[in-house]
Design an enzyme around this catalytic site. Sequence first.
Site, PDB file in Angstrom:
ATOM      1  N   ARG A 113       8.468   8.230   5.910  1.00  0.00           N
ATOM      2  CA  ARG A 113       8.208   9.646   6.116  1.00  0.00           C
ATOM      3  C   ARG A 113       8.570  10.089   7.532  1.00  0.00           C
ATOM      4  O   ARG A 113       8.992  11.231   7.747  1.00  0.00           O
ATOM      5  CB  ARG A 113       6.745   9.951   5.809  1.00  0.00           C
ATOM      6  CG  ARG A 113       6.410   9.823   4.326  1.00  0.00           C
ATOM      7  CD  ARG A 113       4.921   9.701   4.084  1.00  0.00           C
ATOM      8  NE  ARG A 113       4.193  10.824   4.645  1.00  0.00           N
ATOM      9  CZ  ARG A 113       2.881  10.832   4.834  1.00  0.00           C
ATOM     10  NH1 ARG A 113       2.147   9.774   4.521  1.00  0.00           N
ATOM     11  NH2 ARG A 113       2.293  11.893   5.353  1.00  0.00           N
TER      12      ARG A 113
ATOM     13  N   ASP B 236       0.300   5.558   0.431  1.00  0.00           N
ATOM     14  CA  ASP B 236      -0.687   6.504   0.925  1.00  0.00           C
ATOM     15  C   ASP B 236      -0.979   7.604  -0.084  1.00  0.00           C
ATOM     16  O   ASP B 236      -0.285   7.748  -1.098  1.00  0.00           O
ATOM     17  CB  ASP B 236      -0.194   7.138   2.227  1.00  0.00           C
ATOM     18  CG  ASP B 236      -0.038   6.114   3.345  1.00  0.00           C
ATOM     19  OD1 ASP B 236      -0.824   5.151   3.356  1.00  0.00           O
ATOM     20  OD2 ASP B 236       0.854   6.294   4.187  1.00  0.00           O
TER      21      ASP B 236
ATOM     22  N   TYR C 264      12.294   2.559  -1.592  1.00  0.00           N
ATOM     23  CA  TYR C 264      11.642   3.862  -1.542  1.00  0.00           C
ATOM     24  C   TYR C 264      12.672   4.979  -1.642  1.00  0.00           C
ATOM     25  O   TYR C 264      13.791   4.853  -1.114  1.00  0.00           O
ATOM     26  CB  TYR C 264      10.867   4.033  -0.233  1.00  0.00           C
ATOM     27  CG  TYR C 264       9.527   3.336  -0.200  1.00  0.00           C
ATOM     28  CD1 TYR C 264       8.388   3.965  -0.674  1.00  0.00           C
ATOM     29  CD2 TYR C 264       9.404   2.046   0.326  1.00  0.00           C
ATOM     30  CE1 TYR C 264       7.148   3.326  -0.638  1.00  0.00           C
ATOM     31  CE2 TYR C 264       8.172   1.409   0.370  1.00  0.00           C
ATOM     32  CZ  TYR C 264       7.049   2.059  -0.115  1.00  0.00           C
ATOM     33  OH  TYR C 264       5.833   1.426  -0.085  1.00  0.00           O
TER      34      TYR C 264
ATOM     35  N   ARG D 175       0.830  -1.204   0.000  1.00  0.00           N
ATOM     36  CA  ARG D 175       0.000   0.000   0.000  1.00  0.00           C
ATOM     37  C   ARG D 175       0.864   1.254   0.000  1.00  0.00           C
ATOM     38  O   ARG D 175       1.870   1.328   0.709  1.00  0.00           O
ATOM     39  CB  ARG D 175      -0.888  -0.003   1.243  1.00  0.00           C
ATOM     40  CG  ARG D 175      -1.665   1.289   1.466  1.00  0.00           C
ATOM     41  CD  ARG D 175      -2.427   1.245   2.764  1.00  0.00           C
ATOM     42  NE  ARG D 175      -3.034   2.533   3.071  1.00  0.00           N
ATOM     43  CZ  ARG D 175      -3.712   2.785   4.180  1.00  0.00           C
ATOM     44  NH1 ARG D 175      -3.853   1.845   5.093  1.00  0.00           N
ATOM     45  NH2 ARG D 175      -4.242   3.976   4.384  1.00  0.00           N
TER      46      ARG D 175
END
Length: 258
Positions: free
Chosen positions: A211, A67, A125, A65
Amino acid sequence: MRYALDVQYIGKNYSGSQIQFENGKPIEEPTIQGELEKALCTLIIGGKDTANYKNRRVKTIFSGRTDKGVNSLGQVVHFDTDKNIVASDFIYHINEVLPSDISVDNLRIVASSFHAQKSAKARYYRYELINRRYKQAFDGDILRVKYDIDIERMQSALNFLKGEHDFTSFKSSGTLNPSRICNLTKTEVEKQGDRVFIHIVGNRFLYNMVRTIVGTLLEIEGHNLKAEHMKEVLEAKDRKKAGQTVSPYGLTLVKVKY
């Protein structure tokens, strides 16, 4: 027959990658999965009857997933169909049907045992931010840090996160999976002009983990703390010790490794 494909998207206009449900019914908000399944139904089942999409007759499984606001260069998705698909024609037509901020490529047949999420070994990422005092017209939504940052200190701080650890300090409350252990194999930062790129590769990630790691790095830089502060936060296993969860804009799922 099971197929897998790579999906690229700009996440700004979507409520995350996956369809969200409430009381067993899909929430009527745009998602990457929703748009992709609608396009797949149009091409595989035929017609533009949205009931096919709402019944999810072509169900997709994502590698993970992302966001709202998070982008992708290499999201991997699998789906099953008894139709024989010609990759070159299919990729052309589905990209014509999809919204302009979503595209797919690299369609291939995979083994029936392949699972986009469960078969994944690592996910890469990248977080991009701007280190400049003043704004420019093409900065867009990317986070801009006005004070000078020390790349060497940021790298030293990131080094404490490499390896297998309990990342409780960097998870948000929305994490449903009780496991907090992740293994990060790459934690690197680089600066190109006024752009800073933070590269993180791991076997799995907690909700908002990347994050929050970036937010903790910026807390270290903004308050001129020692790099060891990152180690202290990690070992505390307390979300309140970490920095803020920064904006999703600038975060990209670059690649999924199998």
